[in-house]
Design a protein around this motif. Sequence first.
Motif, mmCIF file in Angstrom:
data_model
loop_
_atom_site.group_PDB
_atom_site.id
_atom_site.type_symbol
_atom_site.label_atom_id
_atom_site.label_comp_id
_atom_site.label_asym_id
_atom_site.label_seq_id
_atom_site.Cartn_x
_atom_site.Cartn_y
_atom_site.Cartn_z
ATOM 1 N N GLU A 61 66.628 34.147 102.583
ATOM 2 C CA GLU A 61 67.406 34.459 101.385
ATOM 3 C C GLU A 61 66.661 35.409 100.448
ATOM 4 O O GLU A 61 67.234 36.342 99.893
ATOM 5 C CB GLU A 61 67.763 33.173 100.651
ATOM 6 C CG GLU A 61 68.643 33.390 99.445
ATOM 7 C CD GLU A 61 68.934 32.092 98.711
ATOM 8 O OE1 GLU A 61 68.992 32.142 97.476
ATOM 9 O OE2 GLU A 61 69.093 31.048 99.367
ATOM 10 N N GLY A 62 65.373 35.184 100.254
ATOM 11 C CA GLY A 62 64.587 36.051 99.380
ATOM 12 C C GLY A 62 64.554 37.488 99.875
ATOM 13 O O GLY A 62 64.667 38.433 99.088
ATOM 14 N N THR A 63 64.438 37.650 101.184
ATOM 15 C CA THR A 63 64.410 38.991 101.775
ATOM 16 C C THR A 63 65.762 39.683 101.615
ATOM 17 O O THR A 63 65.830 40.853 101.230
ATOM 18 C CB THR A 63 64.038 38.909 103.267
ATOM 19 O OG1 THR A 63 62.816 38.198 103.395
ATOM 20 C CG2 THR A 63 63.887 40.280 103.878
ATOM 21 N N ARG A 64 66.842 38.959 101.900
ATOM 22 C CA ARG A 64 68.184 39.552 101.755
ATOM 23 C C ARG A 64 68.461 39.933 100.303
ATOM 24 O O ARG A 64 69.026 40.987 100.028
ATOM 25 C CB ARG A 64 69.255 38.587 102.269
ATOM 26 C CG ARG A 64 69.312 38.495 103.778
ATOM 27 C CD ARG A 64 70.538 37.729 104.268
ATOM 28 N NE ARG A 64 70.655 36.389 103.693
ATOM 29 C CZ ARG A 64 70.029 35.313 104.150
ATOM 30 N NH1 ARG A 64 69.218 35.412 105.180
ATOM 31 N NH2 ARG A 64 70.208 34.137 103.566
ATOM 32 N N SER A 65 68.071 39.071 99.377
ATOM 33 C CA SER A 65 68.287 39.372 97.961
ATOM 34 C C SER A 65 67.494 40.604 97.536
ATOM 35 O O SER A 65 68.016 41.477 96.829
ATOM 36 C CB SER A 65 67.894 38.171 97.096
ATOM 37 O OG SER A 65 68.723 37.065 97.372
ATOM 38 N N ALA A 66 66.242 40.695 97.958
ATOM 39 C CA ALA A 66 65.413 41.861 97.619
ATOM 40 C C ALA A 66 66.020 43.136 98.202
ATOM 41 O O ALA A 66 66.026 44.191 97.547
ATOM 42 C CB ALA A 66 63.987 41.657 98.117
ATOM 43 N N LEU A 67 66.559 43.053 99.412
ATOM 44 C CA LEU A 67 67.185 44.221 100.044
ATOM 45 C C LEU A 67 68.430 44.647 99.265
ATOM 46 O O LEU A 67 68.642 45.838 99.032
ATOM 47 C CB LEU A 67 67.536 43.900 101.494
ATOM 48 C CG LEU A 67 68.238 45.004 102.267
ATOM 49 C CD1 LEU A 67 67.376 46.256 102.328
ATOM 50 C CD2 LEU A 67 68.562 44.527 103.674
ATOM 51 N N ARG A 68 69.238 43.700 98.856
ATOM 52 C CA ARG A 68 70.433 44.031 98.068
ATOM 53 C C ARG A 68 70.048 44.685 96.739
ATOM 54 O O ARG A 68 70.665 45.662 96.305
ATOM 55 C CB ARG A 68 71.280 42.784 97.838
ATOM 56 C CG ARG A 68 71.999 42.337 99.118
ATOM 57 C CD ARG A 68 72.599 40.962 99.051
ATOM 58 N NE ARG A 68 73.490 40.747 97.939
ATOM 59 C CZ ARG A 68 73.824 39.529 97.503
ATOM 60 N NH1 ARG A 68 73.341 38.443 98.078
ATOM 61 N NH2 ARG A 68 74.638 39.395 96.480
#
Length: 189
Positions: free
Chosen positions: A55-62
Amino acid sequence: VWGLLTLHQKLREVRDRQTRLRLPQLTTGLGLALGPVIAGALTAGERCEPVIVGEGTRSALRLATAAQRLGTGVLVGGSVADGLEGDLLAELRPLGELSGEAGEPRIPAFELLAARPPEEQALLKDLRTVWEDALTAYRTGDLQAAEAGFARVLTEVREDRPARWFLRQCRLRHGKAEAAPEAETLPLR
């Protein structure tokens, strides 16, 4: 956060050098979010690549994608903003919430003003109330007040791309502008 600002400064130096050499511009966006991740390594033959998912990675990418499209340089998520104190907290400008794919949570997005040139930082801090009032008007559907507020920000900081983006959204909703190309769309609410 300081490491992200250092990286942003280095990328700005690369872009300045590209401009001097008349090379194509590197457009970047940096996003910082907190959340659970799983880190590991993927190997194939003699090659080994780090892999980070969650989740942290996806949020940072967004956030990074939105930062690149808005031209802000650095966006941080709400969980990061909640953990900031002192001077860095004063450096945040709210941009709304990023919506995602079905089932993905909305991410509060904040621009880190410390990534801006010092003269823009000062102007944007002076315009904080105007910005926040315009953003509130936008969220509540008072597009005339929102449009006036974002236009006011642009009179002071002509190259403020978030203000330009929100102003365009107001005008689109009023039917005063044509639909934006796909590259200009963002899931900000």
